[in-house]
Motif scaffolding. Structure first.
Motif, short mmCIF file in Angstrom:
data_model
loop_
_atom_site.label_atom_id
_atom_site.label_comp_id
_atom_site.label_asym_id
_atom_site.label_seq_id
_atom_site.Cartn_x
_atom_site.Cartn_y
_atom_site.Cartn_z
N SER A 468 0.87 -1.29 -0.04
CA SER A 468 0.11 0.09 0.01
C SER A 468 0.83 1.34 -0.11
O SER A 468 1.89 1.22 0.84
CB SER A 468 -1.23 -0.10 1.22
N ALA A 469 0.46 2.35 -0.57
CA ALA A 469 1.27 3.50 -0.98
C ALA A 469 0.49 4.61 -1.41
O ALA A 469 -0.70 4.54 -1.82
CB ALA A 469 2.53 3.31 -1.86
N PRO A 470 0.82 5.86 -1.01
CA PRO A 470 2.37 6.22 -0.51
C PRO A 470 2.24 6.19 0.90
O PRO A 470 1.07 6.21 1.43
CB PRO A 470 2.47 7.57 -1.14
N PHE A 471 3.32 6.29 1.28
CA PHE A 471 3.57 6.19 2.88
C PHE A 471 5.04 7.07 2.99
O PHE A 471 5.85 7.25 2.15
CB PHE A 471 3.77 4.77 3.56
N VAL A 472 5.00 7.71 4.03
CA VAL A 472 6.20 8.66 4.57
C VAL A 472 7.42 7.67 4.66
O VAL A 472 7.12 6.60 5.73
CB VAL A 472 5.78 9.68 5.42
#
Length: 746
Positions: A468-472
């Motif tokens: 799953s994205a985006p992520f910091v």
């Protein structure tokens, strides 16, 4: 592979004979190109070409035809070859035990190594090619490897007439071309043995190709992350300014590069370096980028890799676009299998394939050599392990060590399994087979080692998995802004995790002396990788709007960014306005434009005196009194609004004054949409903005009223203002936070 699966694949082969050869039409014999995949790399000492030729001779029987039929041998990271075959020959190869699969060489649609597709910019995205080819992107970095296929200049005309730069030659650097139009190197005040723009590190080549790289098919790192590698503005030109050497990146060189780049005629500057937080007038990046801004050049800088801790973001100048890092929708994981049947996987870019079914497994503790007073064998630190306990084995290392893979490689180990930290979201490349597993999984592996007579393990080559994205990214530096608390930093985020791009052949892929792997492409993570994504997005916007100011382009990228969903309360300190959306930024509707005087107003408000500001700006007669009164709380027309509280236990209020310029449709009406949590009231006056011409400006004010800010971690509360018409959404984050320890008060 089961027999039924082989038969099914044989049927599919016969159904696919109409596939077109990449080498042209089939010969009169009806031969077509097929891929013969044979699994992992050959054992040491065997020559792949000989094995492939021998196998094919058994199938075709005519040795000369067999020899001529082989088009290419795969031999570095996996075993196989491409050959011109008849259908029955392909079927016979499928029956061989040493062959995994045989399939026709079919023409496929282009795919990037993910980041640009993930950002909504496929290869077919709308482009203004004529202007894009006139865009010149300058980089201050470690140099460039001109032989990379990413800088191929086929189809290019001469450099733009505005280009005033030059191309230096030197060691390992024979010149430029029509795409790489300029290259300089600097070593002012320090000596370097080989003065040259050549990239002996890889960093500069990687960042440059992320921005302007031409499309290169079948790019990968030893088969990992395969696809078509390309830059965001693949038709643009490149000017490289080498300011970084083995001993660092010096201010003297940085300023000299800025001086040249501004005069040379670059349109956008991308700078993936920084670290030391200094007042603007003592910072070469702030000074250089200020002068670039005055000449209409936007400077894009990396935020730093000191996350996830607060007050770590660097490159804080308000005229700079500061970029944090996010992950895209793929990860690289290396599977680990233990002798007891347990299977797990860890983050790693592991290019090695095992040559045995299993290897002996031990731990740092069991391999300890307590010869030094500061030895930490559990984490496999240098000097803490004994060679006789490590050689030929996979070694498990507890969290907290450094260079574990290098230590074990030198001692003759076969690989390592490293227990990661809680901030484990990024894959790294190691000098021997390695997997970076979750700490809880590490505990299970350690228990297996200590309860088994002959523990064994194997680490497989990395594979790509969807996430799953985006992520910091955990490593991405966070705010708040140490120097200018009224400005939210970082401004924006872009992909910076596991990015595949061009690399230099003058350095191994890890840079370690015991690594003999060299590649035209490499997978690297860092805000150094997110910065060029944002710089390319800025160049992309400029190719459609060549006369927009740096502030207008910056505003377009920020107000059209995709807001991110994160669980931590300090979200905006991590990602600013959100992740870039280059296509939306082409038509932002409204922009928050700024002149140089606007930045001076802010700095005057921040307490910079006339003398210091003269050092920064070069304006000899600057007087802060001319910029009073300031525009509301922060005194600057910035796309975000940030309020720092010195007394978070009291009610608070503030007024922000802003002006937007219509760059959308001639007749348009925008309505203010506010989202705010309980305890914070946000009012906008007026709440409707009506425009009847393009470039018309309208002003408004935003009034904040809040209850005492409860001290919960960061002591932060956030809201947002969105101006919306029938087409556009112009979003601005609003952040209120308490003063943090050691933070400069605004």
């Amino acid at each position: 592979m089961r027999i039924s699966e082989k038969l099914l694949l044989a049927v599919l082969i016969n159904l696919c004979l109409v596939a077109t050869s990449i080498h042209g039409s089939a010969s009169n014999t009806g031969r077509q190109p097929y891929i013969v995949y044979m699994g992992e790399v050959l054992e040491h000492g065997l020559v792949p070409e000989e094995q492939h030729r021998s196998l094919l001779t058994e199938i075709i029987e005519d040795e000369s035809i067999a020899r001529e039929s082989i088009l290419h041998s795969y031999k570095r990271s996996f075993n196989g070859f491409v050959a011109m075959l008849l259908p029955h020959e392909a079927n016979r190869l499928m029956e061989r035990e040493e062959v995994v699969s045989v399939f026709p060489n079919t023409k496929l649609k282009l795919h990037t190594t993910r980041s640009w597709d993930f950002l909504g910019m496929p290869l077919t995205v709308n482009r203004s090619y004529k202007i894009e080819r006139e865009i010149i992107v300058g980089l201050l970095d470690t140099g460039v490897y001109p032989e990379s296929p990413s800088f191929d200049d086929k189809g290019y005309g001469p450099p733009p007439s505005k280009w005033k730069g030059k191309c230096e030659v030197g060691v390992n650097f024979t010149g430029c071309n029509k795409k790489l139009i300029g290259a300089r190197s600097y070593s002012i005040g320090h000596k370097t043995p080989h003065q040259s723009p050549a990239d002996t590190d890889g960093h500069g080549t990687h960042t440059a190709s992320t921005i302007v790289g031409s499309a290169v098919n079948n790019a990968s790192l030893y088969g990992i992350g395969g696809g078509t590698a390309r830059g965001g503005v693949s038709s643009a030109r490149l000017a490289m300014y080498k300011v970084c050497w083995d001993n660092g990146c010096w201010d003297s060189d940085i300023l000299a590069a800025f001086d040249d780049a501004i005069s040379d005629g670059v349109d956008v500057l991308s700078i993936s370096l920084g670290g030391v937080i200094r007042d603007f007038y003592n910072d070469s990046l702030s000074i250089g980028s200020f002068h670039a801004m005055k000449k209409g050049i936007l400077t894009v800088c990396s935020a730093g890799n000191e996350g996830p801790y607060l007050l770590t973001v660097s490159n804080l100048a308000p005229w700079v676009l500061t970029v944090g890092a996010t992950g895209i929708d793929r990860q690289f994981r290396a599977e680990v299998r233990l002798g007891n049947g347990m299977k797990t996987s860890g983050l790693a870019i592991n290019t090695y394939s095992p040559t045995k079914q299993m290897y002996p497994l031990t731990s740092g503790i069991k391999a300890a050599n307590y010869s030094g007073p500061d030895a930490y064998p559990d984490t496999c630190d240098w000097g803490s392990l004994g060679e006789k306990h490590v050689k030929g084995k996979i070694v498990y290392c507890a969290p907290g060590g450094i260079y574990q893979d290098y230590t074990i490689k030198v001692l003759g180990g076969a690989g390592t399994i490293i227990a990661g930290s809680d901030f484990n979201d990024t894959a790294f490349t190691f000098v021997l087979p390695t997997s970076y597993v979750d700490p809880k999984v590490g505990n299970l592996i350690d228990k297996y080692i200590n309860t088994t007579k002959n523990p064994q393990a194997i680490v497989h080559k990395s594979k790509e998995v969807k996430v799953s994205a985006p992520f910091v990214a955990s490593f991405s530096s966070r705010g708040p802004n140490y120097l200018s608390p009224r400005i939210l930093k970082p401004d924006i985020t872009a992909p910076g995790v596991d990015i595949l791009a061009a690399f230099t052949m003058l350095e191994s892929i890890t840079g370690e002396p015991h690594d003999n792997r060299f590649s035209l492409f490499n997978i690297i993570s860092g805000t150094s990788m997110s910065c060029p994504h944002a710089a390319a997005a800025a160049a992309y916007v400029k190719s459609f709007h060549p006369h927009w100011s740096p502030a207008a382009i910056k505003s377009a990228l920020m107000t059209t960014a995709t807001a991110m969903k994160v669980k931590t309360p300090d979200a905006e300190f991590a990602y600013g306005s959100g992740q870039i959306n280059p296509v939306r930024a082409l038509n932002p509707g409204l922009v928050y434009d700024l002149r140089a005087s606007s930045y001076i107003r802010l700095l005057c408000r921040e307490g910079y005196n006339d003398t210091k500001l003269r050092l920064l700006t070069g304006w000899n007669h600057l007087d802060c009194r001319k910029f009073q009164p300031a525009r509301g709380y922060d005194g600057i027309n910035y796309p975000t609004m940030t309020l720092q509280l010195h007394h978070p236990t009291k009610n608070y209020s503030a007024v922000f004054k802003r002006t937007v310029k219509n760059v959308g449709t001639k007749n348009s009406v925008y309505k203010a949409i506010v989202k705010s949590p309980k305890g914070l009231s946000v009012s906008v006056f007026p709440s409707t903005l009506a425009f009847n011409r393009v470039y018309q400006r309208k002003s408004f004010k935003v009034e904040l009223k809040g209850e005492p800010l409860i001290s919960n971690g960061t002591g932060l509360i956030s809201a947002s203002l969105e101006w919306k018409d029938s087409t556009h959404r112009v979003r601005s984050p609003i952040v209120v936070y308490k003063v943090l320890p050691y933070q400069v008060a605004g």
